[in-house]
Design a protein around this motif. Structure first.
Motif, PDB file in Angstrom:
ATOM      1  N   VAL A 166      -1.287  -4.608  -5.147  1.00  0.00           N
ATOM      2  CA  VAL A 166      -0.617  -3.320  -4.963  1.00  0.00           C
ATOM      3  C   VAL A 166      -1.706  -2.247  -4.922  1.00  0.00           C
ATOM      4  O   VAL A 166      -2.441  -2.069  -5.888  1.00  0.00           O
ATOM      5  N   VAL A 167      -1.810  -1.538  -3.802  1.00  0.00           N
ATOM      6  CA  VAL A 167      -2.851  -0.530  -3.604  1.00  0.00           C
ATOM      7  C   VAL A 167      -2.193   0.849  -3.590  1.00  0.00           C
ATOM      8  O   VAL A 167      -1.313   1.120  -2.764  1.00  0.00           O
ATOM      9  N   VAL A 168      -2.608   1.720  -4.515  1.00  0.00           N
ATOM     10  CA  VAL A 168      -2.052   3.069  -4.617  1.00  0.00           C
ATOM     11  C   VAL A 168      -3.196   4.058  -4.839  1.00  0.00           C
ATOM     12  O   VAL A 168      -4.357   3.664  -4.977  1.00  0.00           O
ATOM     13  N   PRO A 181      -1.794  -6.162 -13.525  1.00  0.00           N
ATOM     14  CA  PRO A 181      -3.197  -6.496 -13.255  1.00  0.00           C
ATOM     15  C   PRO A 181      -3.541  -6.543 -11.769  1.00  0.00           C
ATOM     16  O   PRO A 181      -4.719  -6.439 -11.413  1.00  0.00           O
ATOM     17  N   LYS A 182      -2.553  -6.697 -10.896  1.00  0.00           N
ATOM     18  CA  LYS A 182      -2.822  -6.762  -9.459  1.00  0.00           C
ATOM     19  C   LYS A 182      -2.931  -5.374  -8.825  1.00  0.00           C
ATOM     20  O   LYS A 182      -3.046  -5.241  -7.609  1.00  0.00           O
ATOM     21  N   LEU A 183      -2.916  -4.316  -9.643  1.00  0.00           N
ATOM     22  CA  LEU A 183      -2.942  -2.942  -9.142  1.00  0.00           C
ATOM     23  C   LEU A 183      -4.367  -2.487  -8.843  1.00  0.00           C
ATOM     24  O   LEU A 183      -5.280  -2.679  -9.638  1.00  0.00           O
ATOM     25  N   LYS A 184      -4.561  -1.840  -7.683  1.00  0.00           N
ATOM     26  CA  LYS A 184      -5.816  -1.203  -7.307  1.00  0.00           C
ATOM     27  C   LYS A 184      -5.545   0.276  -7.082  1.00  0.00           C
ATOM     28  O   LYS A 184      -4.711   0.649  -6.243  1.00  0.00           O
ATOM     29  N   VAL A 185      -6.239   1.142  -7.837  1.00  0.00           N
ATOM     30  CA  VAL A 185      -6.030   2.585  -7.749  1.00  0.00           C
ATOM     31  C   VAL A 185      -7.228   3.228  -7.053  1.00  0.00           C
ATOM     32  O   VAL A 185      -8.369   3.085  -7.503  1.00  0.00           O
ATOM     33  N   CYS A 220       0.853  -1.194   0.000  1.00  0.00           N
ATOM     34  CA  CYS A 220       0.000   0.000   0.000  1.00  0.00           C
ATOM     35  C   CYS A 220       0.887   1.243   0.000  1.00  0.00           C
ATOM     36  O   CYS A 220       1.819   1.339   0.803  1.00  0.00           O
ATOM     37  N   ALA A 221       0.582   2.172  -0.876  1.00  0.00           N
ATOM     38  CA  ALA A 221       1.342   3.421  -0.943  1.00  0.00           C
ATOM     39  C   ALA A 221       0.455   4.511  -1.520  1.00  0.00           C
ATOM     40  O   ALA A 221      -0.438   4.237  -2.329  1.00  0.00           O
TER      41      ALA A 221
END
Length: 321
Positions: free
Chosen positions: A272-274, A287-291, A250-251
């Motif tokens: 990965v949460v941004v 694809p594992k990115l959550k914005v 998380c960042a």
């Protein structure tokens, strides 16, 4: 949300126009008209195409790549607004660049975060609104008001939608310890601390893990993800100490310098949460990115500042349209 008075003007640099358009939509305020261009020599040109005389002006600019171009563009915009008789020039920096150069780690190094603060003040900024500074002490580099807001509540709300029964919050270094403790308190989770040293820029070596991470799902909290090298080593170090192979990063700021996308596709990283303080390229490559959008937070901050209300208790109201 209560719409600010008509004398509010919002302008955008070229770094993250999508975020600014969403803020304007939420406030019901049209985006200010400005012409941004560059001469063949590379010099920046700005023209404010509407009257701002006496208005409270909010200028959005993140220090995304190319950082120096966007910094100079912001300075030129501030100067143009000042010479156009703007009533109050508020600079909104979702991501404050050069924040990692906030102290001297070695002799004869610059403190560039202070230099940025001095230049912004000198050119005409009268207030700065920013989010999750790498070092909160940077607020003290300014002699003008600085409103420092955080995306931590936003990240916590998202994490609450998950099964956290075996989770643990992890600080990747001592500098993030307070943030990790706050997030752990919000979520009622245990916390662990990593100890690392940096042999050179964008490289880190993990030396110790403080806390019981065995059979836990590690949730690592950072202010930014740059190349991703440090966080990959943190995940690998945690797994070596018995953590589950499904870490969550998380960042707030997705800097994502090369080769971040390739590194963040590591099999030990589940998600990965941004946030969208910076424009994010190559979404399909991760694809594992959550914005998560910070537009509601900045919209609320503008409304509160303009109506002289405190933003110290600013939190996300997900009921907003």
């Amino acid at each position: 949300m209560k719409r600010p008075a008509k004398d509010v003007k919002i302008f955008s640099g070229s770094s993250n126009p999508e975020l600014v358009h969403e803020v304007c939509r939420m406030l019901g305020v049209p985006l200010g008209v400005a012409k941004l261009s560059r001469f063949q020599s590379g010099e920046t040109y700005v023209s404010i195409e509407e009257s701002v005389r006496g208005a409270d002006v909010y200028v959005f600019q993140s220090f995304s790549h190319p950082v120096n171009d966007h910094f100079v563009e912001l300075l030129v915009m501030i100067d143009a607004l000042k010479r156009s008789s703007a009533g109050m020039i508020n600079v909104i920096l979702p991501y404050y660049g050069y924040a990692r150069q906030e102290k001297q780690d070695q002799p004869r190094e610059p403190i560039t975060a202070k230099l940025v603060a001095d230049v912004l003040t000198t050119v005409g900024a009268e207030r700065v609104i920013t989010m999750d500074l790498h070092a909160p002490a940077i607020q003290g580099f300014f002699n003008i008001p600085v409103d420092h807001i955080t995306a931590l509540d936003l990240i916590a709300d998202y994490l609450r939608t998950k099964d956290l029964s075996r989770a643990i919050i992890v600080s990747p270094d001592a500098g993030r310890a307070k943030t990790a403790e706050r997030l752990a308190t919000y979520l009622d989770l245990p916390v662990a601390l990593m100890n690392k040293r940096r042999p050179k820029h964008n490289e880190a070596e993990i030396t110790h893990v403080i806390g019981e991470v065995k059979d836990k799902v590690p949730i690592i909290i950072e202010d930014m993800i740059d190349t991703g090298g440090t966080l990959v080593k943190v995940i690998e170090g945690l797994v070596e100490h018995g953590a589950r192979k499904e870490g969550i990063l998380c960042a707030t700021h997705a800097v994502f310098s090369h080769p971040a996308h390739e590194r963040l596709n590591h099999p030990l990283i589940k998600e990965v949460v941004v946030t969208d303080t910076l424009p994010i390229q190559r979404l399909d490559a991760l694809p594992k990115l959550k914005v998560l959008s910070v537009a509601p937070l900045f919209a609320e901050a503008i409304e509160r500042i303009h109506t002289n209300r405190s933003i110290s208790s600013l939190s996300l109201d997900t009921s907003r349209p």
